[in-house]
Design a protein around this motif. Structure first.
Motif, PDB file in Angstrom:
ATOM      1  N   ARG A  67      44.895  -5.450  14.878  1.00 19.43           N
ATOM      2  CA  ARG A  67      45.905  -6.332  14.288  1.00 19.43           C
ATOM      3  C   ARG A  67      45.452  -7.785  14.362  1.00 19.43           C
ATOM      4  NH1 ARG A  67      49.264  -8.333  10.758  1.00 19.43           N
ATOM      5  NH2 ARG A  67      51.203  -9.198  11.571  1.00 19.43           N
ATOM      6  N   LEU A  68      44.853  -8.201  15.482  1.00 18.05           N
ATOM      7  CA  LEU A  68      44.410  -9.581  15.621  1.00 18.05           C
ATOM      8  C   LEU A  68      43.245  -9.885  14.683  1.00 18.05           C
ATOM      9  CD1 LEU A  68      44.613 -10.092  19.504  1.00 18.05           C
ATOM     10  CD2 LEU A  68      46.189 -10.930  17.749  1.00 18.05           C
ATOM     11  N   GLU A  69      42.346  -8.931  14.485  1.00 23.43           N
ATOM     12  CA  GLU A  69      41.241  -9.157  13.552  1.00 23.43           C
ATOM     13  C   GLU A  69      41.755  -9.295  12.120  1.00 23.43           C
ATOM     14  OE1 GLU A  69      38.593  -5.927  14.186  1.00 23.43           O
ATOM     15  OE2 GLU A  69      37.644  -6.824  15.968  1.00 23.43           O
ATOM     16  N   GLY A  70      42.763  -8.508  11.795  1.00 24.71           N
ATOM     17  CA  GLY A  70      43.387  -8.662  10.485  1.00 24.71           C
ATOM     18  C   GLY A  70      44.054 -10.016  10.331  1.00 24.71           C
ATOM     19  N   LEU A  71      44.681 -10.492  11.418  1.00 26.17           N
ATOM     20  CA  LEU A  71      45.297 -11.814  11.373  1.00 26.17           C
ATOM     21  C   LEU A  71      44.244 -12.902  11.200  1.00 26.17           C
ATOM     22  CD1 LEU A  71      48.009 -11.586  14.195  1.00 26.17           C
ATOM     23  CD2 LEU A  71      48.401 -11.759  11.726  1.00 26.17           C
ATOM     24  N   ALA A  72      43.074 -12.719  11.833  1.00 26.00           N
ATOM     25  CA  ALA A  72      42.013 -13.726  11.706  1.00 26.00           C
ATOM     26  C   ALA A  72      41.559 -13.840  10.252  1.00 26.00           C
ATOM     27  CB  ALA A  72      40.836 -13.358  12.602  1.00 26.00           C
ATOM     28  N   ASP A  73      41.375 -12.716   9.583  1.00 23.08           N
ATOM     29  CA  ASP A  73      40.990 -12.763   8.170  1.00 23.08           C
ATOM     30  C   ASP A  73      42.081 -13.420   7.331  1.00 23.08           C
ATOM     31  OD1 ASP A  73      38.577 -11.561   8.667  1.00 23.08           O
ATOM     32  OD2 ASP A  73      39.296  -9.533   8.255  1.00 23.08           O
ATOM     33  N   GLY A  74      43.337 -13.052   7.622  1.00 28.10           N
ATOM     34  CA  GLY A  74      44.433 -13.653   6.877  1.00 28.10           C
ATOM     35  C   GLY A  74      44.563 -15.138   7.140  1.00 28.10           C
ATOM     36  N   ALA A  75      44.296 -15.563   8.389  1.00 29.60           N
ATOM     37  CA  ALA A  75      44.387 -16.989   8.716  1.00 29.60           C
ATOM     38  C   ALA A  75      43.318 -17.783   7.968  1.00 29.60           C
ATOM     39  CB  ALA A  75      44.236 -17.179  10.222  1.00 29.60           C
ATOM     40  N   ARG A  76      42.103 -17.256   7.874  1.00 24.02           N
ATOM     41  CA  ARG A  76      41.056 -17.958   7.131  1.00 24.02           C
ATOM     42  C   ARG A  76      41.485 -18.196   5.682  1.00 24.02           C
ATOM     43  NH1 ARG A  76      37.860 -14.049   9.879  1.00 24.02           N
ATOM     44  NH2 ARG A  76      36.676 -14.973  11.599  1.00 24.02           N
ATOM     45  N   THR A  77      42.032 -17.141   5.080  1.00 25.36           N
ATOM     46  CA  THR A  77      42.432 -17.258   3.675  1.00 25.36           C
ATOM     47  C   THR A  77      43.563 -18.271   3.504  1.00 25.36           C
ATOM     48  OG1 THR A  77      41.799 -14.952   3.307  1.00 25.36           O
ATOM     49  CG2 THR A  77      43.251 -15.969   1.683  1.00 25.36           C
ATOM     50  N   ARG A  78      44.599 -18.171   4.351  1.00 24.11           N
ATOM     51  CA  ARG A  78      45.758 -19.064   4.221  1.00 24.11           C
ATOM     52  C   ARG A  78      45.375 -20.521   4.443  1.00 24.11           C
ATOM     53  NH1 ARG A  78      50.478 -16.729   2.096  1.00 24.11           N
ATOM     54  NH2 ARG A  78      50.536 -14.552   2.747  1.00 24.11           N
ATOM     55  N   LEU A  79      44.584 -20.777   5.489  1.00 23.69           N
ATOM     56  CA  LEU A  79      44.238 -22.164   5.792  1.00 23.69           C
ATOM     57  C   LEU A  79      43.291 -22.733   4.744  1.00 23.69           C
ATOM     58  CD1 LEU A  79      43.791 -21.901   9.674  1.00 23.69           C
ATOM     59  CD2 LEU A  79      45.758 -22.759   8.389  1.00 23.69           C
ATOM     60  N   ARG A  80      42.420 -21.897   4.187  1.00 27.46           N
ATOM     61  CA  ARG A  80      41.534 -22.368   3.126  1.00 27.46           C
ATOM     62  C   ARG A  80      42.348 -22.744   1.887  1.00 27.46           C
ATOM     63  NH1 ARG A  80      38.908 -18.004   2.242  1.00 27.46           N
ATOM     64  NH2 ARG A  80      37.550 -18.258   4.064  1.00 27.46           N
ATOM     65  N   GLN A  81      43.348 -21.915   1.554  1.00 26.79           N
ATOM     66  CA  GLN A  81      44.188 -22.210   0.388  1.00 26.79           C
ATOM     67  C   GLN A  81      45.000 -23.488   0.584  1.00 26.79           C
ATOM     68  OE1 GLN A  81      46.500 -18.635   0.027  1.00 26.79           O
ATOM     69  NE2 GLN A  81      44.882 -17.512  -1.108  1.00 26.79           N
ATOM     70  N   ALA A  82      45.366 -23.776   1.851  1.00 31.75           N
ATOM     71  CA  ALA A  82      46.163 -24.976   2.131  1.00 31.75           C
ATOM     72  C   ALA A  82      45.301 -26.196   2.431  1.00 31.75           C
ATOM     73  CB  ALA A  82      47.098 -24.698   3.315  1.00 31.75           C
ATOM     74  N   ASN A  83      43.952 -26.063   2.320  1.00 37.03           N
ATOM     75  CA  ASN A  83      43.024 -27.170   2.597  1.00 37.03           C
ATOM     76  C   ASN A  83      43.221 -27.741   3.994  1.00 37.03           C
ATOM     77  OD1 ASN A  83      41.761 -27.094   0.021  1.00 37.03           O
ATOM     78  ND2 ASN A  83      43.495 -28.247  -0.857  1.00 37.03           N
ATOM     79  N   ILE A  84      43.331 -26.835   4.963  1.00 38.54           N
ATOM     80  CA  ILE A  84      43.506 -27.246   6.355  1.00 38.54           C
ATOM     81  C   ILE A  84      42.215 -26.914   7.115  1.00 38.54           C
ATOM     82  CG2 ILE A  84      44.821 -26.884   8.484  1.00 38.54           C
ATOM     83  CD1 ILE A  84      47.230 -26.147   6.743  1.00 38.54           C
ATOM     84  N   GLY A  85      41.594 -27.942   7.698  1.00 40.14           N
ATOM     85  CA  GLY A  85      40.369 -27.723   8.442  1.00 40.14           C
ATOM     86  C   GLY A  85      40.646 -27.249   9.858  1.00 40.14           C
ATOM     87  N   TYR A  86      39.763 -26.398  10.385  1.00 37.97           N
ATOM     88  CA  TYR A  86      39.957 -25.860  11.727  1.00 37.97           C
ATOM     89  C   TYR A  86      38.610 -25.482  12.313  1.00 37.97           C
ATOM     90  CZ  TYR A  86      39.178 -21.383   9.412  1.00 37.97           C
ATOM     91  OH  TYR A  86      38.613 -20.365   8.684  1.00 37.97           O
ATOM     92  N   THR A  87      38.598 -25.255  13.617  1.00 33.48           N
ATOM     93  CA  THR A  87      37.405 -24.776  14.330  1.00 33.48           C
ATOM     94  C   THR A  87      37.847 -23.776  15.396  1.00 33.48           C
ATOM     95  OG1 THR A  87      37.532 -26.587  15.946  1.00 33.48           O
ATOM     96  CG2 THR A  87      36.128 -26.942  14.000  1.00 33.48           C
ATOM     97  N   ASN A  88      36.853 -23.061  15.923  1.00 36.18           N
ATOM     98  CA  ASN A  88      37.069 -22.153  17.073  1.00 36.18           C
ATOM     99  C   ASN A  88      38.166 -21.109  16.817  1.00 36.18           C
ATOM    100  OD1 ASN A  88      35.143 -23.656  18.485  1.00 36.18           O
ATOM    101  ND2 ASN A  88      36.700 -25.029  19.342  1.00 36.18           N
ATOM    102  N   LEU A  89      38.160 -20.544  15.628  1.00 42.47           N
ATOM    103  CA  LEU A  89      39.097 -19.447  15.355  1.00 42.47           C
ATOM    104  C   LEU A  89      38.611 -18.202  16.102  1.00 42.47           C
ATOM    105  CD1 LEU A  89      41.472 -18.159  13.794  1.00 42.47           C
ATOM    106  CD2 LEU A  89      39.884 -17.727  11.920  1.00 42.47           C
ATOM    107  N   ALA A  90      39.436 -17.673  16.991  1.00 37.91           N
ATOM    108  CA  ALA A  90      39.000 -16.538  17.824  1.00 37.91           C
ATOM    109  C   ALA A  90      40.198 -15.670  18.180  1.00 37.91           C
ATOM    110  CB  ALA A  90      38.313 -17.023  19.094  1.00 37.91           C
ATOM    111  N   ALA A  91      39.966 -14.348  18.184  1.00 36.70           N
ATOM    112  CA  ALA A  91      40.982 -13.401  18.638  1.00 36.70           C
ATOM    113  C   ALA A  91      40.828 -13.193  20.137  1.00 36.70           C
ATOM    114  CB  ALA A  91      40.830 -12.071  17.901  1.00 36.70           C
ATOM    115  N   GLN A  92      41.932 -13.128  20.846  1.00 40.64           N
ATOM    116  CA  GLN A  92      41.942 -12.928  22.299  1.00 40.64           C
ATOM    117  C   GLN A  92      42.833 -11.724  22.621  1.00 40.64           C
ATOM    118  OE1 GLN A  92      43.464 -16.809  23.345  1.00 40.64           O
ATOM    119  NE2 GLN A  92      41.427 -17.750  23.387  1.00 40.64           N
ATOM    120  N   PRO A  93      42.265 -10.502  22.485  1.00 37.84           N
ATOM    121  CA  PRO A  93      43.085  -9.300  22.658  1.00 37.84           C
ATOM    122  C   PRO A  93      43.750  -9.192  24.022  1.00 37.84           C
ATOM    123  CG  PRO A  93      40.956  -8.773  21.661  1.00 37.84           C
ATOM    124  CD  PRO A  93      40.874 -10.186  22.122  1.00 37.84           C
TER     125      PRO A  93
END
Length: 528
Positions: A67-93
Motif C-alpha cells: 500500500r505504501l509503495e502504491g502511495l509513493a507512485d501516486g504521490a509522485r504523479t500528484r505532486l508533479r501535476q501540481a508543480n510541487i518540488g520535493y526530495t527524500n520521498l521514502a516509504a517507512q513500512p
C-alpha cells in the motif's frame, strides 16, 4: 389416532425408502458406484481418514508495504501535476507511513491537499460513517502520510479473507477433496487435507504469491548502479545472472486474467502458459502495446522477470503466451496459480502436522463400538421398561439412524470424531420423546381411559412438550454452529439433524406402528 390416510402411509414409507437408498452408497466403494448415478457419500475428516494439517499466517507487513509503495507512485504523479518540488520521498513500512521533504515549505497546504486525494474511504459497519484511510500531516516542510488504525484493520481483514478464498481455489484445482479451509484468528488460515500424507506439493503451491504484472522495461537505466532511478526497480530474471530495470508502474495487472492454460508451442515444442484477459485487461493491454511498439515489455511473477520480449506490434486480441524454462508440471502449476488468482500477501507455514490413517482407523473402530454399545443398552432399557411400545420405539430408532446417515450423505458432510460423538449423543436422546409419550399413555390408562382414548391423549398431549424441548436443543446447536470452529460445527450439524429426525420418528412413525398394532389386535388393556 387410529386412522392414517393411504397417501400419508405412502409418504412415510417413501421417506424411509428414500433414506435407505441415500445411505446405501456409503456401504460401497466409490469405484463400484456407476458414474451416471447421482450418489453422494459421507466423507471422513482428517482425524478419521488421516492427512495433513497446515496453519498458515498472512504476512500483513507485506500488505502495508504494498500500500505504501502504491502511495509513493501516486504521490509522485500528484505532486508533479501540481508543480510541487520535493526530495527524500521514502516509504517507512515499520512506521506505517510515507514521508517527503518539500523544497518550498510555503507549498505545504497545496501538497497536503494533493496527497489527501490519495485516500480511500473506509466505512464502519457499526456506525456506517466513512473515514479516510490516510492521515496527512506537515511539520516545517516535512510531509508525512500515515495509514490510520482503521485502514490497518480493514486491510488485514481483507487480506485474510481474500487469502482464504484463493487458497480454497488453488486446492480445489489440485483435485484434493473434502479439504477444510477456514480463517483462524486475525491473520491465520487453517488448512486440513484429508488423505494427503505428503503436503510438500500443496505447501509449494500455497507458498507462492503468484502476483503477475506486466510492466515496461527502462532500457536507459544503468544496471550496474547501486540504486535504481526513481520509479524503477532492479529485478532478477528467471535465468541465472540476468537482471532487468523494470518500472514500478504496473501497466496491466494479472488480476485482469480470465483464464490460463498450460500448452506446448507448436513451433518449438516447449511448454508455455497461454492466457486470456477479461474486457478491462484486453483494452488496457492493447493500449499499452500500441503506445510502446519496439520497447521491451516484462512479465513479472512474484518479483522475478519471467520474460521480457519486445513489442513488435499492437496486441489487440486479449490473449498472450508466457514462455520460459517450463516443463509439464511447472507449466500446469503456474496455470493453476494464475487461474486461482494472486495472494494479497505471502503465506508462511507456522504449524504442520501429519495424521496417519492408523489413528483414524482406531478412532472409527472406537466410535462404532461406542455406538453399538450405546444402542444395545438403550434398546434393552426401552424394551424392559415399556414392553411392546418400547420395542416399537427401538425400530423407529434404527430408522432414525438411517435417516441421519441419509441427511449427512445428501449434504456430503465430513464426519469427524465430534460428529461421531454427536451421533452417539443423539442416540441417547432420541428416545426421550418416546419416553414422554409412553409415560403419558400410562397416566391416561391408569386414570381409567379406554385404550384408544389413552393412546390418542398420550401422543397429542406429549407433542407440545416434545416440540418445546427439541426447539431449545436446536437453538443451542444453532449458536454452536454460528460461533464454533470446524469440529464444533460438525458436532452441531449432526445433533441438529438428529433432533429434527427424532421428532418426526417419535410423533409420526411410532404413531403409525401403534396404529397398525391396535387395529390388528384391538386390545382391552395396553402393554405399557
Amino acid at each position: 389416532m387410529l386412522y392414517f390416510a393411504r397417501w400419508k402411509v405412502a409418504a412415510i414409507l417413501g421417506v424411509i425408502l428414500l433414506s435407505v437408498l441415500l445411505t446405501l452408497p456409503n456401504l460401497l466403494p466409490r469405484s463400484a458406484i456407476p458414474s451416471w448415478l447421482p450418489a453422494r457419500q459421507i466423507s471422513l475428516g482428517l482425524d478419521l481418514r488421516g492427512g495433513s494439517y497446515l496453519l498458515l499466517e498472512v504476512d500483513l507487513n507485506a500488505v502495508i508495504k504494498e500500500r505504501l509503495e502504491g502511495l509513493a507512485d501516486g504521490a509522485r504523479t500528484r505532486l508533479r501535476q501540481a508543480n510541487i518540488g520535493y526530495t527524500n520521498l521514502a516509504a517507512q513500512p515499520e512506521q506505517r507511513r510515507l514521508s517527503l521533504r518539500l523544497r518550498d515549505p510555503g507549498q505545504a497546504p497545496a501538497a497536503v491537499a494533493a496527497l489527501r486525494e490519495l485516500a480511500n474511504p473506509i466505512t464502519s459497519l457499526a456506525t456506517g460513517v466513512s473515514t479516510p484511510d490516510l492521515e496527512v500531516a506537515n511539520a516545517d516542510g516535512l510531509v508525512t502520510v500515515t495509514l490510520s488504525e482503521a485502514a490497518l484493520r480493514d486491510r488485514a481483514a481483507g487480506a485474510v479473507e481474500q487469502s482464504v478464498e484463493i487458497v480454497r481455489r488453488r486446492i480445489d484445482q489440485t483435485g484434493v477433496s473434502e479439504a477444510l479451509i477456514a480463517r483462524q484468528g486475525t491473520s491465520r488460515v487453517l488448512v486440513q487435507l484429508p488423505g494427503v500424507e505428503d503436503p510438500n506439493r500443496i505447501k509449494d503451491l500455497l507458498g507462492r504469491t503468484a502476483r503477475m504484472t506486466f510492466r515496461l522495461v527502462d532500457d536507459t537505466a544503468n544496471l550496474q548502479a547501486a540504486t535504481p532511478p526513481p520509479g524503477v526497480e532492479f529485478l532478477d530474471g528467471e535465468q541465472p545472472g540476468t537482471r532487468y530495470a523494470v518500472r514500478r508502474r504496473i501497466e496491466v495487472d494479472g488480476a485482469n486474467l480470465s483464464d490460463a492454460r498450460a500448452g506446448q508451442n507448436p513451433q518449438t515444442g516447449q511448454w508455455v502458459v497461454n492466457f486470456t484477459f477479461d474486457s478491462v485487461g484486453t483494452r488496457r493491454f492493447a493500449e499499452v502495446t500500441r503506445q510502446n511498439v519496439n520497447r521491451p515489455f516484462a512479465v513479472v511473477l512474484d518479483n522475478k522477470v519471467i520474460t521480457a520480449p519486445n513489442i513488435n506490434e499492437p496486441i489487440t486480441g486479449g490473449s498472450g503466451q508466457i514462455s520460459g524454462s517450463f516443463n509439464a508440471q511447472s507449466a500446469n502449476e503456474l496455470a493453476v496459480l494464475l487461474r486461482a488468482g494472486a495472494l494479497p500477501a505471502p503465506l508462511t507455514v507456522v504449524e504442520e502436522r501429519t495424521v496417519g490413517p492408523e489413528l483414524g482407523a482406531d478412532a472409527i473402530r472406537a466410535g462404532l463400538i461406542s455406538l453399538a454399545a450405546g444402542a444395545t443398552f438403550v434398546f434393552l432399557y426401552m424394551g424392559l421398561a415399556y414392553g411392546l411400545f418400547g420395542w416399537l420405539a427401538n425400530i423407529a430408532l434404527l430408522v432414525n439412524l438411517i435417516m441421519m446417515a441419509a441427511a449427512l450423505s445428501l449434504l456430503e458432510a465430513t464426519l469427524t470424531l465430534p460428529g461421531i460423538a454427536g451421533v452417539v449423543l443423539t442416540l441417547g436422546t432420541a428416545l426421550d420423546a418416546n419416553i414422554l409419550i409412553n409415560e403419558r399413555i400410562r397416566e391416561e390408562a391408569r386414570a381409567g381411559r379406554p385404550p384408544a382414548s389413552a393412546l390418542e391423549a398420550g401422543f397429542s398431549k406429549a407433542s407440545g412438550t416434545i416440540l418445546d424441548s427439541n426447539l431449545t436443543n436446536l437453538i443451542a446447536m444453532g449458536v454452536l454452529y454460528a460461533m464454533g470452529s470446524g469440529p464444533v460445527r460438525g458436532f452441531a450439524v449432526t445433533v441438529a439433524i438428529g433432533t429434527i429426525v427424532q421428532m418426526w420418528t417419535a410423533t409420526t412413525l411410532v404413531r403409525l406402528f401403534v396404529s397398525w398394532w391396535y387395529r390388528a389386535r384391538r386390545p382391552r388393556t395396553l402393554p405399557v
